[in-house]
Scaffold this motif. Structure first.
Motif, PDB file in Angstrom:
ATOM      1  N   LYS A  58       0.826  -1.212   0.000  1.00  0.00           N
ATOM      2  CA  LYS A  58       0.000   0.000   0.000  1.00  0.00           C
ATOM      3  C   LYS A  58       0.862   1.265   0.000  1.00  0.00           C
ATOM      4  O   LYS A  58       0.654   2.166  -0.808  1.00  0.00           O
ATOM      5  CB  LYS A  58      -0.923   0.044   1.234  1.00  0.00           C
ATOM      6  CG  LYS A  58      -1.984  -1.026   1.257  1.00  0.00           C
ATOM      7  CD  LYS A  58      -2.840  -0.944   2.511  1.00  0.00           C
ATOM      8  CE  LYS A  58      -2.096  -1.089   3.823  1.00  0.00           C
ATOM      9  NZ  LYS A  58      -1.328  -2.323   4.002  1.00  0.00           N
ATOM     10  N   THR A  59       1.835   1.319   0.911  1.00  0.00           N
ATOM     11  CA  THR A  59       2.668   2.524   0.991  1.00  0.00           C
ATOM     12  C   THR A  59       3.499   2.677  -0.277  1.00  0.00           C
ATOM     13  O   THR A  59       3.646   3.787  -0.806  1.00  0.00           O
ATOM     14  CB  THR A  59       3.568   2.480   2.250  1.00  0.00           C
ATOM     15  OG1 THR A  59       2.755   2.149   3.379  1.00  0.00           O
ATOM     16  CG2 THR A  59       4.228   3.825   2.500  1.00  0.00           C
ATOM     17  N   SER A  60       4.005   1.563  -0.790  1.00  0.00           N
ATOM     18  CA  SER A  60       4.774   1.625  -2.037  1.00  0.00           C
ATOM     19  C   SER A  60       3.915   2.141  -3.180  1.00  0.00           C
ATOM     20  O   SER A  60       4.365   2.963  -3.990  1.00  0.00           O
ATOM     21  CB  SER A  60       5.304   0.231  -2.404  1.00  0.00           C
ATOM     22  OG  SER A  60       6.083  -0.296  -1.350  1.00  0.00           O
ATOM     23  N   ARG A  63       6.313   5.752  10.536  1.00  0.00           N
ATOM     24  CA  ARG A  63       7.183   5.419   9.395  1.00  0.00           C
ATOM     25  C   ARG A  63       6.548   5.662   8.041  1.00  0.00           C
ATOM     26  O   ARG A  63       7.162   6.243   7.152  1.00  0.00           O
ATOM     27  CB  ARG A  63       7.566   3.932   9.458  1.00  0.00           C
ATOM     28  CG  ARG A  63       8.675   3.602  10.411  1.00  0.00           C
ATOM     29  CD  ARG A  63       8.946   2.101  10.319  1.00  0.00           C
ATOM     30  NE  ARG A  63       9.439   1.765   8.984  1.00  0.00           N
ATOM     31  CZ  ARG A  63      10.714   1.576   8.706  1.00  0.00           C
ATOM     32  NH1 ARG A  63      11.622   1.676   9.642  1.00  0.00           N
ATOM     33  NH2 ARG A  63      11.094   1.262   7.483  1.00  0.00           N
ATOM     34  N   ASP A  64       5.316   5.170   7.858  1.00  0.00           N
ATOM     35  CA  ASP A  64       4.707   5.255   6.533  1.00  0.00           C
ATOM     36  C   ASP A  64       4.457   6.698   6.129  1.00  0.00           C
ATOM     37  O   ASP A  64       4.720   7.078   4.988  1.00  0.00           O
ATOM     38  CB  ASP A  64       3.412   4.439   6.479  1.00  0.00           C
ATOM     39  CG  ASP A  64       3.687   2.943   6.354  1.00  0.00           C
ATOM     40  OD1 ASP A  64       4.877   2.566   6.305  1.00  0.00           O
ATOM     41  OD2 ASP A  64       2.722   2.163   6.294  1.00  0.00           O
ATOM     42  N   ALA A  65       3.970   7.512   7.081  1.00  0.00           N
ATOM     43  CA  ALA A  65       3.737   8.923   6.760  1.00  0.00           C
ATOM     44  C   ALA A  65       5.058   9.593   6.379  1.00  0.00           C
ATOM     45  O   ALA A  65       5.106  10.394   5.445  1.00  0.00           O
ATOM     46  CB  ALA A  65       3.081   9.636   7.940  1.00  0.00           C
ATOM     47  N   ILE A 124      -6.659   6.929   1.979  1.00  0.00           N
ATOM     48  CA  ILE A 124      -6.537   6.437   3.351  1.00  0.00           C
ATOM     49  C   ILE A 124      -5.885   5.064   3.319  1.00  0.00           C
ATOM     50  O   ILE A 124      -6.436   4.121   2.734  1.00  0.00           O
ATOM     51  CB  ILE A 124      -7.913   6.346   4.049  1.00  0.00           C
ATOM     52  CG1 ILE A 124      -8.594   7.726   4.071  1.00  0.00           C
ATOM     53  CG2 ILE A 124      -7.748   5.792   5.467  1.00  0.00           C
ATOM     54  CD1 ILE A 124     -10.011   7.705   4.626  1.00  0.00           C
ATOM     55  N   GLU A 125      -4.706   4.949   3.912  1.00  0.00           N
ATOM     56  CA  GLU A 125      -4.071   3.634   4.045  1.00  0.00           C
ATOM     57  C   GLU A 125      -4.544   3.027   5.345  1.00  0.00           C
ATOM     58  O   GLU A 125      -4.195   3.498   6.432  1.00  0.00           O
ATOM     59  CB  GLU A 125      -2.527   3.746   4.028  1.00  0.00           C
ATOM     60  CG  GLU A 125      -1.882   2.383   4.233  1.00  0.00           C
ATOM     61  CD  GLU A 125      -0.357   2.337   4.123  1.00  0.00           C
ATOM     62  OE1 GLU A 125       0.241   3.323   3.637  1.00  0.00           O
ATOM     63  OE2 GLU A 125       0.221   1.314   4.515  1.00  0.00           O
ATOM     64  N   ASN A 126      -5.377   2.005   5.260  1.00  0.00           N
ATOM     65  CA  ASN A 126      -5.923   1.380   6.461  1.00  0.00           C
ATOM     66  C   ASN A 126      -4.878   0.469   7.115  1.00  0.00           C
ATOM     67  O   ASN A 126      -3.803   0.248   6.564  1.00  0.00           O
ATOM     68  CB  ASN A 126      -7.196   0.604   6.101  1.00  0.00           C
ATOM     69  CG  ASN A 126      -8.248   0.686   7.196  1.00  0.00           C
ATOM     70  OD1 ASN A 126      -7.953   0.429   8.363  1.00  0.00           O
ATOM     71  ND2 ASN A 126      -9.460   1.025   6.824  1.00  0.00           N
TER      72      ASN A 126
HETATM   73 MG   LIG Z   1       2.190   0.719   4.835  1.00  0.00          MG
END
Ligand SMILES: [Mg+2]
Ligand SMILES: Nc1nc2c(ncn2[C@@H]2O[C@H](COP(=O)(O)OP(=O)(O)O)[C@@H](O)[C@H]2O)c(=O)[nH]1
Ligand SMILES: [Zn+2]
Lengths: 113, 219
Positions: free
Chosen positions: B43-45, B71-73, B116-118
């Motif tokens: 998702k983050t990628s 981290r992801d943000a 929105i990354e759940n």
């Molecule tokens: Mg992620």
């Protein structure tokens, strides 16, 4: 998992019903659990045991009406049990299957006095 | 003893807040997409790739849910996106109330798209409406082709499925046809896009799909 927050939601609804109807105690909470609700009924019952303490539902049991997980074949209409999950229709072999079920989790009724 | 009929959804409080969120999004003409997946499916990628393709022409905000860490943000800010991190501290899904709290002070009309990354989890998030317009399930080839059969909830409620990490298909015993049949068993006609965040293959099709959703929200 989130069964604990669901058990808290159930308790909130029970308290709101008590405010409206003014009963003393809840004996049974009847739930309808959809086949696609993602709920583990046993985990929900355990979680409810943790939140019911010192409430009007301290001795209440949860009665779960679990919707069966059923798959139908889009080609021939045959119906089969979805668990563990057939990849092809048992009657005609088609892989064009359709999982039926609701995502709902509802309180149907309360037995109170 | 008396029997009181209730007939109320246990998630009704969440659904009420989700409806309020949806009202705010609609008023602002903001397109909101809720992304569900197992941990590590990409998702983050995919959001990083999305930034590379779209950030110069769309105003994108990301709300990133994680059990712990920022981290992801951080990754997404490095990629040039505005990102808000929600740490749920143990909760396995984002709820409508968590989103409402974050957007309370945000001028939503300053954005075209909210992604929105759940939380990485295929079961619980699918039962919590956040007020989004569209829901996407991101799967990856390394998870195996049987996930839609095992976890149909996320697929059942999705509007689009992204099958990521297709660059690894030559090395994995992953049957794409079986995966697609499983996904469409959970949701009839579910559109499925294949992407790779390492080669960028398919990311343009994903961005076109997002463009279409943004246009629909503005209309
Ligand atoms: Mg992620
Ligand atoms: N080979 C390959 N690896 C990928 C791809 N997309 C993501 N990854 C890797 O998969 C891991 C998890 O990705 P991440 O975006 O953090 O997943 P998330 O948990 O869903 O946000 C990272 O090591 C990524 O580099 C892809 O398309 N192909
Ligand atoms: Zn058949």
């Amino acid at each position: 998992m989130h069964e604990l927050s669901l058990a808290q939601n159930i308790m909130e609804i029970v308290e709101a019903e008590r405010a409206e109807h003014g009963f003393e105690r809840v004996h049974e909470i009847r739930l309808k659990v959809g086949a696609l609700s993602g709920i583990d009924p046993q985990a929900l019952e355990l979680a409810f045991e943790a939140v019911r303490e010192d409430t009007c539902a301290a001795e209440a049991t949860i009665e779960i009406d679990a919707e069966p997980r059923v798959v139908t074949c889009r080609r021939c209409g045959a119906t089969m049990d979805a668990d563990p999950g057939p990849v092809a229709c048992g009657s005609c072999g088609s892989t064009d299957l359709d999982l039926q079920g609701s995502t709902g989790l509802d309180i149907v009724s309360l037995e109170v006095d | 003893m008396a029997d009181i009929p209730v007939r109320k959804s246990v998630r009704s409080r969440n659904d009420e807040i989700a409806a309020e969120n949806r009202g705010r999004f609609r008023e602002a003409g903001l397109c909101v997409v809720n992304m569900l997946s197992s941990p590590g499916s990409g998702k983050t990628s995919l959001l990083e790739r999305t930034a590379a393709h779209m950030k110069d022409r769309l105003r994108i905000l990301v709300i990133d849910g994680d059990v712990e860490t920022e981290r992801d943000a951080d990754r997404l800010r490095k990629a040039g996106l505005e990102a808000i991190q929600i740490q749920t501290h143990g909760s396995c899904h984002l709820s409508a109330a968590m989103i409402a709290e974050q957007i309370a002070t945000v001028d939503l009309s300053a954005y075209d798209l909210l992604l929105i990354e759940n939380i990485g989890n295929l079961v619980c998030p699918s039962n919590y409406d956040l007020g989004e317009a569209r829901r996407v399930v991101v799967a990856s080839t390394t998870e195996g082709d049987d996930k839609p059969i095992k976890y149909p909830e996320a697929y059942h409620t999705a509007d689009l499925c992204v099958l990521n990490k297709v660059d690894l298909l030559p090395y994995l015993p992953f049957d794409v046809a079986a995966f697609e049949a499983g996904a469409r068993r959970a949701k009839a006609g579910l559109p499925i896009l294949q992407t790779s965040c390492t080669t960028d293959s398919g990311v343009d099709a994903w961005c076109r799909w997002l463009d279409d959703q943004v246009r629909a929200a503005e209309a």
